[in-house]
Scaffold this motif. Structure first.
Motif, short mmCIF file in Angstrom:
data_model
loop_
_atom_site.label_atom_id
_atom_site.label_comp_id
_atom_site.label_asym_id
_atom_site.label_seq_id
_atom_site.Cartn_x
_atom_site.Cartn_y
_atom_site.Cartn_z
N VAL A 276 61.63 21.36 -32.69
CA VAL A 276 61.30 21.89 -31.37
C VAL A 276 62.13 21.12 -30.34
CG1 VAL A 276 59.49 22.34 -29.69
CG2 VAL A 276 58.97 22.43 -32.13
N ILE A 277 62.98 21.84 -29.64
CA ILE A 277 63.82 21.21 -28.62
C ILE A 277 63.11 21.34 -27.27
CG2 ILE A 277 66.06 21.26 -27.45
CD1 ILE A 277 67.24 22.40 -30.03
N GLY A 278 62.67 20.21 -26.77
CA GLY A 278 61.93 20.18 -25.51
C GLY A 278 60.44 20.07 -25.73
N ALA A 279 59.82 19.08 -25.12
CA ALA A 279 58.37 18.90 -25.19
C ALA A 279 57.75 19.20 -23.84
CB ALA A 279 58.03 17.47 -25.62
N GLY A 280 58.26 20.27 -23.21
CA GLY A 280 57.81 20.64 -21.88
C GLY A 280 56.91 21.87 -21.89
N GLY A 281 57.16 22.78 -20.93
CA GLY A 281 56.30 23.95 -20.78
C GLY A 281 56.26 24.85 -21.99
N LEU A 282 57.42 25.14 -22.57
CA LEU A 282 57.47 25.97 -23.77
C LEU A 282 57.17 25.16 -25.02
CD1 LEU A 282 60.60 28.19 -23.01
CD2 LEU A 282 58.21 28.90 -23.03
N GLY A 283 57.72 23.96 -25.09
CA GLY A 283 57.51 23.13 -26.27
C GLY A 283 56.05 22.79 -26.50
N SER A 284 55.28 22.63 -25.43
CA SER A 284 53.87 22.23 -25.58
C SER A 284 53.06 23.21 -26.43
CB SER A 284 53.23 22.05 -24.20
OG SER A 284 53.72 20.89 -23.56
N GLY B 180 52.51 29.15 -21.57
CA GLY B 180 51.52 29.23 -22.64
C GLY B 180 51.65 30.52 -23.42
N ILE B 181 51.87 31.63 -22.71
CA ILE B 181 52.05 32.93 -23.36
C ILE B 181 53.35 32.96 -24.15
CG2 ILE B 181 52.47 35.39 -22.94
CD1 ILE B 181 50.63 35.08 -20.45
N VAL B 182 54.44 32.60 -23.49
CA VAL B 182 55.76 32.69 -24.12
C VAL B 182 55.87 31.70 -25.28
CG1 VAL B 182 58.24 32.44 -23.74
CG2 VAL B 182 56.82 33.53 -21.99
N GLY B 183 55.38 30.48 -25.08
CA GLY B 183 55.44 29.49 -26.15
C GLY B 183 54.59 29.89 -27.35
N SER B 184 53.45 30.52 -27.10
CA SER B 184 52.62 31.00 -28.20
C SER B 184 53.33 32.09 -28.98
CB SER B 184 51.28 31.52 -27.67
OG SER B 184 50.52 30.47 -27.11
N MET B 185 54.04 32.96 -28.28
CA MET B 185 54.82 34.00 -28.95
C MET B 185 55.93 33.37 -29.80
SD MET B 185 55.04 36.76 -25.81
CE MET B 185 56.00 38.00 -26.71
N MET B 186 56.55 32.33 -29.29
CA MET B 186 57.59 31.64 -30.06
C MET B 186 57.01 30.99 -31.31
SD MET B 186 59.51 29.91 -26.78
CE MET B 186 60.76 28.98 -27.69
N ALA B 187 55.83 30.39 -31.16
CA ALA B 187 55.18 29.76 -32.31
C ALA B 187 54.81 30.80 -33.36
CB ALA B 187 53.93 29.00 -31.86
N LEU B 188 54.31 31.95 -32.91
CA LEU B 188 53.94 33.00 -33.85
C LEU B 188 55.16 33.53 -34.59
CD1 LEU B 188 51.73 34.76 -35.01
CD2 LEU B 188 52.02 36.33 -33.09
N GLN B 189 56.26 33.73 -33.87
CA GLN B 189 57.48 34.18 -34.54
C GLN B 189 57.93 33.15 -35.57
OE1 GLN B 189 57.82 37.25 -34.20
NE2 GLN B 189 59.50 37.69 -32.81
N THR B 190 57.83 31.88 -35.23
CA THR B 190 58.23 30.81 -36.15
C THR B 190 57.39 30.85 -37.42
OG1 THR B 190 58.89 29.43 -34.27
CG2 THR B 190 58.56 28.33 -36.39
N LEU B 191 56.08 31.01 -37.27
CA LEU B 191 55.19 31.05 -38.44
C LEU B 191 55.46 32.29 -39.29
CD1 LEU B 191 51.93 29.80 -36.69
CD2 LEU B 191 53.25 28.57 -38.43
N LYS B 192 55.79 33.39 -38.66
CA LYS B 192 56.13 34.60 -39.41
C LYS B 192 57.42 34.39 -40.21
CE LYS B 192 55.73 38.64 -37.48
NZ LYS B 192 55.94 39.69 -36.46
N ILE B 193 58.38 33.71 -39.62
CA ILE B 193 59.63 33.44 -40.32
C ILE B 193 59.38 32.52 -41.52
CG2 ILE B 193 61.90 32.33 -40.11
CD1 ILE B 193 61.80 33.24 -37.11
N ILE B 194 58.59 31.47 -41.30
CA ILE B 194 58.27 30.53 -42.38
C ILE B 194 57.65 31.26 -43.57
CG2 ILE B 194 56.79 28.60 -43.06
CD1 ILE B 194 57.02 27.61 -40.13
N THR B 195 56.77 32.19 -43.29
CA THR B 195 56.01 32.86 -44.35
C THR B 195 56.68 34.16 -44.82
OG1 THR B 195 54.61 33.86 -42.63
CG2 THR B 195 53.81 31.86 -43.69
N ASP B 196 57.92 34.34 -44.41
CA ASP B 196 58.72 35.50 -44.85
C ASP B 196 58.13 36.83 -44.42
OD1 ASP B 196 60.70 33.92 -46.20
OD2 ASP B 196 59.29 33.64 -47.85
#
Length: 236
Positions: A34-42, A197-213
């Protein structure tokens, strides 16, 4: 943690047919930067740690400031003045001690970007400047790494998955960064904390979907307008 406790902790994910035990194993074996521990990174860090991602690298070189706290919600008043990576490490360890967290106190630049990115499976870019975004994008293309991208300003946000199995990347939709370094940003125009919070959550969800194929939309940019509550998807 015993197997039974692991199941209890992640049961609501494991119960999903799309995740299951095999998906949870993939999550726990993954290494995400995760690049950045700010608004999106949190929110990205929060939800990846909560899901049980095996290793989370966090690259940031800033200190926590009071004005960060309206949106960078892994940090607290007690951490004002501390390095964001130390605050982020503390947050992850308190939330999920099974997650390995590595704070990287470095500014991402041409001299270190390849070495840092090479250690991780997926890159999540929550940076706040064009130089870093394009450098990270180009390095992901060169190293054939999937990049989850997000940006925010005011009430608006963007999310995309770049370079996933050779899909298009940032330069395919925005070939060059703006020349004007004085373009508005959150420091000058502000942002409501719930937006990252909305955008970062969407990024996290996309990441988890990629991890789980699981399938993710590629060659698309999602535009989020929370003032008028409109979501658009642009093909490119």
């Amino acid at each position: 943690m015993q197997q039974e406790d692991l199941f209890k902790r992640y049961s609501r994910q494991i119960f999903m047919d799309e995740i299951g035990l095999e998906g949870q194993k993939k999550i726990m074996a993954s290494k995400i930067l995760v690049i950045g521990a700010g608004g999106l990174g949190s929110p990205v860090i929060q939800y990846l740690a909560a899901a049980g991602v095996g290793t989370i690298g966090i690259a940031d070189f800033d200190q926590v400031e009071l004005h960060n706290l309206n949106r960078q919600i892994i940090h607290t008043e007690n951490e004002v003045g501390a390095l964001k990576i130390r605050s982020a490490e503390k947050f992850v360890k308190n939330l999920n001690r099974q997650v390995k967290v590595k704070g990287i106190e470095q500014k991402i630049g041409a001299a270190n970007v390849s070495e840092i990115l090479s250690q991780y499976d997926i890159i999540v870019d929550g940076s706040d400047n064009f130089l870093t975004r394009y450098l990270v994008n180009d390095t992901c293309v060169a190293m054939d790494k999937t990049l989850v991208y997000g940006s925010i300003l005011g009430f608006s946000g963007q999310v995309a998955v770049f370079n996933h199995h050779g899909s298009k990347n940032l330069r395919d939709i925005f070939p060059e960064p703006p020349f004007d370094e004085e373009l508005p940003d959150c420091d000058s125009l502000g942002v409501l904390g719930a937006l990252p919070g909305i955008v970062g959550s969407m990024m996290a969800l996309q990441t988890l979907k990629i991890i789980t194929d699981l399938p993710v939309n590629i060659n698309q940019l999602t535009l989020i307008d929370t003032l008028n509550w409109r979501f658009q998807t642009l093909d490119f």
